[in-house]
Design a protein around this motif. Sequence first.
Motif, PDB file in Angstrom:
ATOM      1  N   ASP A   1       9.122 -15.837  16.025  1.00  0.00           N
ATOM      2  CA  ASP A   1       9.765 -14.938  15.065  1.00  0.00           C
ATOM      3  C   ASP A   1      10.441 -13.752  15.745  1.00  0.00           C
ATOM      4  O   ASP A   1      11.161 -12.993  15.099  1.00  0.00           O
ATOM      5  CB  ASP A   1       8.725 -14.405  14.062  1.00  0.00           C
ATOM      6  N   ASP A   2      10.213 -13.585  17.041  1.00  0.00           N
ATOM      7  CA  ASP A   2      10.828 -12.497  17.804  1.00  0.00           C
ATOM      8  C   ASP A   2      12.271 -12.894  18.132  1.00  0.00           C
ATOM      9  O   ASP A   2      12.501 -13.905  18.820  1.00  0.00           O
ATOM     10  CB  ASP A   2      10.037 -12.265  19.090  1.00  0.00           C
ATOM     11  N   PRO A   3      13.280 -12.118  17.670  1.00  0.00           N
ATOM     12  CA  PRO A   3      14.680 -12.520  17.918  1.00  0.00           C
ATOM     13  C   PRO A   3      15.040 -12.591  19.394  1.00  0.00           C
ATOM     14  O   PRO A   3      15.854 -13.418  19.802  1.00  0.00           O
ATOM     15  CB  PRO A   3      15.498 -11.447  17.193  1.00  0.00           C
ATOM     16  N   ASP A   4      14.453 -11.720  20.235  1.00  0.00           N
ATOM     17  CA  ASP A   4      14.741 -11.775  21.670  1.00  0.00           C
ATOM     18  C   ASP A   4      14.229 -13.071  22.273  1.00  0.00           C
ATOM     19  O   ASP A   4      14.906 -13.709  23.096  1.00  0.00           O
ATOM     20  CB  ASP A   4      14.111 -10.580  22.380  1.00  0.00           C
ATOM     21  N   VAL A   5      13.031 -13.468  21.873  1.00  0.00           N
ATOM     22  CA  VAL A   5      12.459 -14.723  22.359  1.00  0.00           C
ATOM     23  C   VAL A   5      13.292 -15.900  21.863  1.00  0.00           C
ATOM     24  O   VAL A   5      13.589 -16.833  22.608  1.00  0.00           O
ATOM     25  CB  VAL A   5      10.991 -14.865  21.889  1.00  0.00           C
ATOM     26  N   PHE A   6      13.667 -15.835  20.597  1.00  0.00           N
ATOM     27  CA  PHE A   6      14.461 -16.905  19.994  1.00  0.00           C
ATOM     28  C   PHE A   6      15.771 -17.114  20.782  1.00  0.00           C
ATOM     29  O   PHE A   6      16.127 -18.245  21.136  1.00  0.00           O
ATOM     30  CB  PHE A   6      14.766 -16.530  18.542  1.00  0.00           C
TER      31      PHE A   6
END
Length: 423
Positions: A391-396
């Motif tokens: 759910d983390d946009p950076d990880v995504f």
Amino acid sequence: MSANENPPMVQSLNRLLKSHDYQEILDLGRPLVGNPLILANVTYAVLAMTDEPEITSPNWLEIKSSRSVPLGSLGYDKLNAAYRKSLETHYPVFDNSNDEGVRMLRKTLCAGDKVLGYLDSPLYFRDPSEEDIELFDLLGNLLSVELQRGLERAAIPDNMQDYFIFDLLEGRLTDPALIQERFRFFKWNIMGRGRVQVVSIQRADGTVEPSNVRFRELVEQLTNIFPVFKTFAYGIQLKMLCPMTESLSQEKHAVEDLAAFLERNDMMAGISRPLSEIQRISIFNRQAEKALELGRIFSPGRRIHFYDSCAMYHALELSTKKEDILQFCHSAVMRLLDYDREHDTNLLESLRVYLTHNRSIGESAGLLYIHRNTMNYRITKIHELTDVDLDDPDVFCHLLFSFFALDFQEKQTRLRAGQEEPQ
């Protein structure tokens, strides 16, 4: 004179014949012809000129500062007549049409009937002798050869307007004021709709069209389909400059018509992003070319490739020249890659499908032809192995980038190994 003596003129001629540099040729020729020299291309952009500190005339100083012959100050019809006569005779001609009343010695530089540029000599210091004119003619012939050497990437344009666009695409003209002057001269408002996109078109297999006649036929077809666009041949490609309000991708009918043309002729197209600053068009020309090149490799089933869809692969291509791109992949991706190899599982592909389909368990399961419970199990297992927060946009974003990098490396490895060819 002894056999070992080498007169200065002979030395200069020997150096001239060995030189491949525009400026050096002019500098070596200057003392031989006795007057200043200006080399310009077909759009009158100055490629080289001799340094003349003693000349203070406004025309000369303007040419020196702008590196371009100001078209508005020329007696253009008379100027063209002089150049046409030189083209017909393949010899220098005298021209008295200069506003300052300074006689000019002019030579049209050409390859066959194709004009490459112009060599001018304003006669500020002396009237030329027959020997001076012969030497001036020799300089022009040497420069014609060098100008042909410089046209490695593109065919010689057919007219002055096409040559101007060629200079734009090559990045040889970047001065906004000079570019606007040329547009006014041609009475062609390329930015009339606010933005422009570059389209590069080539055969689907990347090979050259069989003949120039065929290329001319294709240019005529595209001109008939897209009368507002500017279409011309450019090396082994066709080019279109497309004035747009927003983006060509939003012009459904134009894209459909282009796709139909490409299908009929077994061709592909790469399309740049829209630009609003015409002096940067060489960058966007490169975008169109890279979209065509990379689209052929990564999406060979498509006819039209927008740079926005290929930009990530372009960035990866640039990175691989200095770095191993796998070092930029998320550690979770590398962990799953190793786990799949060791346990003969399919967790990495399951994660890719999950991320690229809105993290929908049902949709992902359907695409992988597995049960929802199986998909739920795989996502849970991925969490256990990697401890990443999807759910983390950076990880995504990092994970998606990693999949692009893996695809790029696999495709490049296969191409180098000769296991597949670009389509």
